[in-house]
Write an enzyme that holds these catalytic residues in place. Structure first.
Site, mmCIF file in Angstrom:
data_model
loop_
_atom_site.group_PDB
_atom_site.id
_atom_site.type_symbol
_atom_site.label_atom_id
_atom_site.label_comp_id
_atom_site.label_asym_id
_atom_site.label_seq_id
_atom_site.Cartn_x
_atom_site.Cartn_y
_atom_site.Cartn_z
ATOM 1 N N GLY A 1 0.635 -1.080 0.044
ATOM 2 C CA GLY A 1 -0.071 0.097 0.189
ATOM 3 C C GLY A 1 0.800 1.448 -0.012
ATOM 4 C CG ASP B 1 -0.735 2.279 2.894
ATOM 5 O OD1 ASP B 1 -0.202 1.849 3.809
ATOM 6 O OD2 ASP B 1 -1.697 1.509 2.395
ATOM 7 C CG ASP C 1 -5.695 0.920 10.808
ATOM 8 O OD1 ASP C 1 -5.544 2.036 10.442
ATOM 9 O OD2 ASP C 1 -6.131 -0.021 10.204
HETATM 10 C C1 PRP Z 1 -1.723 -2.093 5.800
HETATM 11 C C2 PRP Z 1 -0.881 -0.623 5.707
HETATM 12 C C3 PRP Z 1 0.021 -0.869 6.940
HETATM 13 C C4 PRP Z 1 -0.914 -1.800 7.828
HETATM 14 C C5 PRP Z 1 -1.259 -0.843 8.843
HETATM 15 O O1 PRP Z 1 -0.996 -3.156 5.172
HETATM 16 O O2 PRP Z 1 -0.494 -0.601 4.451
HETATM 17 O O3 PRP Z 1 1.093 -1.837 6.461
HETATM 18 O O4 PRP Z 1 -1.766 -2.231 7.144
HETATM 19 O O5 PRP Z 1 -2.007 -1.649 10.060
HETATM 20 P P1 PRP Z 1 -1.389 -1.822 11.493
HETATM 21 O O6 PRP Z 1 -1.074 -0.427 12.136
HETATM 22 O O7 PRP Z 1 -2.631 -2.338 12.270
HETATM 23 O O8 PRP Z 1 -0.389 -2.822 11.259
HETATM 24 P P2 PRP Z 1 -1.636 -4.305 4.688
HETATM 25 O O9 PRP Z 1 -1.480 -5.483 5.646
HETATM 26 O O10 PRP Z 1 -3.083 -4.465 4.445
HETATM 27 O O11 PRP Z 1 -0.848 -4.675 3.524
HETATM 28 P P3 PRP Z 1 -0.874 -3.790 2.028
HETATM 29 O O12 PRP Z 1 0.060 -2.693 2.333
HETATM 30 O O13 PRP Z 1 -0.224 -4.881 1.204
HETATM 31 O O14 PRP Z 1 -2.330 -3.407 1.664
#
Ligand code: PRP
Length: 195
Positions: free
Chosen positions: A51, A106, A109
């Protein structure tokens, strides 16, 4: 052909939360702050797959000091997102020892992803390590961690666009919108990402 600010979303999203223009303004502001803070230095930008890549490209173009770019990938959390069990799927190509490093992501959370990556990269001896996130949901934080550059806060809704996906799709939307709940099981009481 120009990309419209708010395209015809045809049922994909119920609301555009952030237009492409609002996002680009925020990215430019972050780039200006970073350029001022690192004036006279060089910066290694490290993006988290997948992302963070959309933000990385726009942010890099908004930064005026010389930058290099690299990518770091970790696996999803599997059955339990909070287990802390992760696997490196793509390691950095270049050493960051002695470098000024800026992690570019990006969204943050829970902070679990960035917390893990910060620890992994700090162990490699960078001269400095800071974090820049475009989107933040601070009310979902489990791991407290420093975020030196922060863009926009997002509400607790399932959103897609500008790097954020649903089933790996819609990252390429230039805006951020609320995904139409009819596209996923409306009987679910948990958000899709909590599965
Ligand atoms: C999303 C985003 C962060 C993570 C944040 O990645 O890009 O890496 O979640 O969440 P957190 O603070 O709860 O750890 P995702 O795992 O969806 O993978 P992606 O980047 O490939 O979409």
């Amino acid at each position: 052909m120009s990309i419209p600010e708010v395209p015809d979303v045809s049922g994909l999203v119920t609301e555009v939360l952030l237009t492409a223009g609002q996002i680009q303004t925020t990215v430019r502001d972050l780039g200006a702050r970073i350029s001022a803070d690192y004036a006279g230095r060089e910066l290694s930008l490290v993006s988290i797959l997948k992302g963070g890549t959309f933000f990385l490209v726009d942010l890099a173009r908004a930064i005026e000091v010389p930058v290099t770019i690299d990518f770091f990938g970790i696996s999803s959390y599997g059955a339990d997102r909070h287990s802390g069990v992760v696997r490196i799927t793509k390691d950095l190509d270049e050493s960051i020892e002695g470098r000024d490093v800026l992690l570019v992501e990006d969204i943050v959370d829970t902070g679990l992803t960035l917390g893990y990556i910060r620890r992994a990269l700090e162990a490699r001896g960078p001269a400095s390590l800071r974090t820049c996130v475009l989107f933040d949901r601070p009310y979902r934080r489990i791991v407290d961690l420093p975020v030196e550059y922060r863009g926009l806060e997002l509400p607790d809704l399932f959103v897609v666009g500008y790097g954020l996906d649903w089933q790996q799709k819609y990252r390429n939307l230039p805006y951020v919108g609320v995904l139409n709940p009819e596209l996923y099981d409306p009987s679910r009481t948990r958000m899709p990402w909590q599965a």
